[in-house]
Design an enzyme around this catalytic site. Sequence first.
Site, PDB file in Angstrom:
ATOM      1  CB  CYS A  63      -0.923  -0.003   1.209  1.00  0.00           C
ATOM      2  SG  CYS A  63      -1.852  -1.541   1.438  1.00  0.00           S
ATOM      3  CB  ALA A  96      -0.179   5.851  -3.183  1.00  0.00           C
ATOM      4  N   PRO A  97       1.278   7.788  -0.965  1.00  0.00           N
ATOM      5  CG  PRO A  97       1.497  10.015  -0.307  1.00  0.00           C
ATOM      6  CD  PRO A  97       0.935   8.705   0.144  1.00  0.00           C
ATOM      7  CG  ASP A 137       1.945   2.140   6.047  1.00  0.00           C
ATOM      8  OD1 ASP A 137       1.765   2.044   7.269  1.00  0.00           O
ATOM      9  OD2 ASP A 137       1.852   3.221   5.430  1.00  0.00           O
ATOM     10  CB  CYS A 187      -0.873   6.269  11.163  1.00  0.00           C
ATOM     11  SG  CYS A 187      -2.180   6.303   9.945  1.00  0.00           S
TER      12      CYS A 187
END
Length: 798
Positions: A186, A188-189, A270, A323
Amino acid sequence: MGRRNRRNRQRHQRSTEQRSPAEEEQRRKAREQAAWECGYPEIIKENKLFEHYYQELKIVPDGEWDKFMASLREPLPATIRITGYKSHAKEILHCLKEKYFKELQDIEVDGQKIEAPQPLSWYPEELAWHTNLSRKIIRKSPELEKFHQFLVNETESGNISRQEAVSMIPPVLLKVQPHHKILDMCAAPGSKTAQIIEMLHADMNVPFPEGFVIANDVDNKRCYLLVHQAKRLNSPCIMVVNHDASSIPRLLVENNGSREVLYYDRILCDVPCSGDGTLRKNIDVWKKWTTLNSLQLHGLQIRIATRGVEQLAEGGRMVYSTCSLNPVEDEAVIASLLDKSEGSLELADVASEIPGLKWMPGITQWKVMTKEGHWYEKWEDIPTSRHTQIRPTMFPPKDEEKLKSMNLNRCMRILPHHQNTGGFFVAVLIKKAPMPWNKRQPKLQRRPPVSACDASIAVAPELVKAVTENSAGMADEPAVDTENGETKPCTNQSDSSKTDIVCCPPPSKKMKLFGFKEDPFVFVSEDDPIFDPIQTFYALDPSFPKKNLLTRTQEGKKRQLYMVSKELRNVLLHNSEKMKVINTGIKVLCRNNDGEQYGCAYRLAQEGIYTLYPFINARIVTVSIEDIKVLLTQENPFLSKFSKETQKQANNFDMGSIVLKYEPDPQEPETLQCPIVLCGWRGKTSIRSFVPKNERLHYLRMMGVEVFKEKAEVLEKKPVEGKACDEEHIDEKMDIDGAKEESKELSGNESGDDEDPKEEDVIDRGVLEHVALKNTSAIPASVEDQAEDASVSKESVD
C-alpha cells in the site's frame, strides 16, 4: 429570465464604471472581511468517546494521560530526511548545519523563538532532522521564506524528503539489502517507497542492484503520486502497479530456463487505517473519530496482511504498520495472523535494531467497543445482530499459553508525547515455513529458452487478453496439480506462442476490464538499427545491457528510451497479463532530430545520466567548478567563457550530446567534494546544459552560490505594459514545458510518431543568469519559483 439577467449585468456594469478606484478597493476589502468572518469554524480538539476508549484500554502509562492529550492538541513538528544514498548527502547535511539551521536560531515567529533543529536520535548518520515548527508555519511565515524555498527545491530534486518521523520507522526495520526483492503493498503516495529505494542503492557505484521494488496501490490516481515520488530518485529498479493489495497477483519469473513463483525477501504492509494517530496534523479526525472506523477496516487489514505473508519468502521479513493506536487494527491483526499461521510466522524482537526510539510494548488484553459505547470482552458476549460488524478475530486469544507464545509484547506502539511525534504501531514478522494452506509449493515449470528477439515485447495489461483473477487473489497462481504439486503447462496456446505469452503481438482491441489507459512497455530487440549509431557515438561499453531498454510505443519512431534492471525485465516479460503496470524504468535517451546530422539521433537525458554514465567511454568533457557555475547560470555560454582545458577538450568533439563531469579535488577541501555529472550539448561555438531548474538550484547551493530572492521583490517587479519581463517569461515557459513533459511521462501517453522538438525547444529555460555568487554583491540574485509545497509525504495515512 434571460432578459432579466442581461439587465442585471448591465446595471452592475454601469454602477462599477461610476465607482472610483478607491471605492472599488474599499468594497473589495469589505467582501474579503465578510468572507473571512463567514469561514469554516475552528475545529475543537476534543472527543469524549476517544478519551473514554483509550483510557479504558490503558495503552498510555499511568500518570501520562494529560501529557498524551496535550501533545495530541499541539501541531506536528516538521521533519525532513536527507536522501542517504546520493553522493551529495554529506554536502546537503553540511549546508543545512552551517547555513540554514544557524540562521533559524536567530529568528522569532509570532513571538516564539525557534529552537535549533535536532537530529532524530534513532535515525542513522544524522540524515533525519526535526524542528519545533509546523509545516504550516514554515510555509506561511515570511521570516522562513528562504528555508522554505530550500526545502521545496531540494524535495523536487530528490535530495530531501519531508516525511513524518514515525513514517520512517518501517523501512528502517525492513533491513533492506541491495539484493532484496521488495513489495510495498500500500505504497502511495510513496515516502516510504522512496526510503526503500535509497537503501536498495546503498552502493552508488553499482548502477543496477540485484534487487528491486514493486510498489502497489489500489487507487489509480494515487499511483501517479507514487510515480512522482519515485521519479525524484531516478532508479531503474522501481515498478509501480495498480492492484487491490488483498488480491495482488502472484508473479512468475524465469530462473535458469525454468519458471518459478516470485517470493519477496521483504514486504512492507502499511495498511489503510482509521488514522487516529494522526490527530496532530489531520484535525478532522477529532470530530469524525468513532470505533466503527476500526471495526470496518479490521477485515481488510487481515486480508492484506495475509496476502503479504503468502508472498513472503521463507526467512523473509514483513513489517506491518498502521498510524492507529487501536488494538483492533494492531495487535488483533497480528494475533490473527500468528494464530492461523500455526507456527509459520513469528514476531521478531527488534528492540535493539532501532536504538534511541521510545516505544511501548504491545498489549495482550483489550476489549471491543461499539460506536454507541457498549463494551464487549469476548466474542461469546456479542449479540447475533452484531456478528457482521464485530468478528472473533477482533478479540485476544482465549488460550493463555497460545497468547503467551505469540509474544505480542514485541509489537511497538509509539505514543506522541514521548518524542514529539505522531502515534504509530509497527510489528515485524519473520516467515519460518510456508503457510499451512500453502504447504505444497509449486515445482519449477520447464520451458524452452526464449531468444532476446522473440521475447522483446512486454505489453501493458490493457493490450492483452484478460486473465480473470479470483477475489482472494489465488486464481492468478500457476495451475497446480493437487496430487503432486506440479504446475500444469498451458495447453490453449497456439504453436507460435508456446515460448512465452509476451511474445505474441497484442490484440487489436484494448482490454476495457481495468479501465486504465497505460501505453505498452515494449522492450527493444538487441538487433534494432537504433543501437549502432548510439553505440558508436558514445562508445558504449560492451557490457551495456541493451536488452533492458524499453519504449512506450508499439509503432513509429522511438521517442524516448527507458532502462530497467535485469530483474525487473524478467518480471515484466513473464507477467504482462497479470500486472496493471503504471510506470517503470528511468529515461536515459531522448530522440532529437537535429542530432541525426551529427551521427546520433538520441541525446542523453539528465534523469538517467548516473545510470548510463558508467557505460559511456566517449564525448566526456572534464570540467572545473568554475565551468559548472558558468553552465548552470548562463543559458548558452560561448566556449570562450570556459577554462582553457575545457575548451581544448570540447574542440575534439563534433556537435551533439556530451557528458560534463566534475571530479572533486581532495587537495582543496574547501571546494565541493562530491562528483557531478551533467548532460550537455556541444554547439558550434557554445556548450549548454540539459539540467532541470530544481537540479540547477541544488548544484549551485552545494557550490556556495546564493539562489534566494524574496517574494516581495518578485511581486513588486512589474513588467512593462505590453511586454513581459524576460526573466519571468523564461521561468514561466520552463515551468510549462516541464509540466508538459512530466504530465506525459506520468500518464504514460507517448506517441511514437511525435519527435523531440528542436534543440532550442527541449533545453530547460531556467537561465539563472541573475544568480549571485556568494560574497558577490554586484550580481543580483536569481528568481526562484515560489510555488507552494507540491511534494506529498506519506505519513502513513490512507
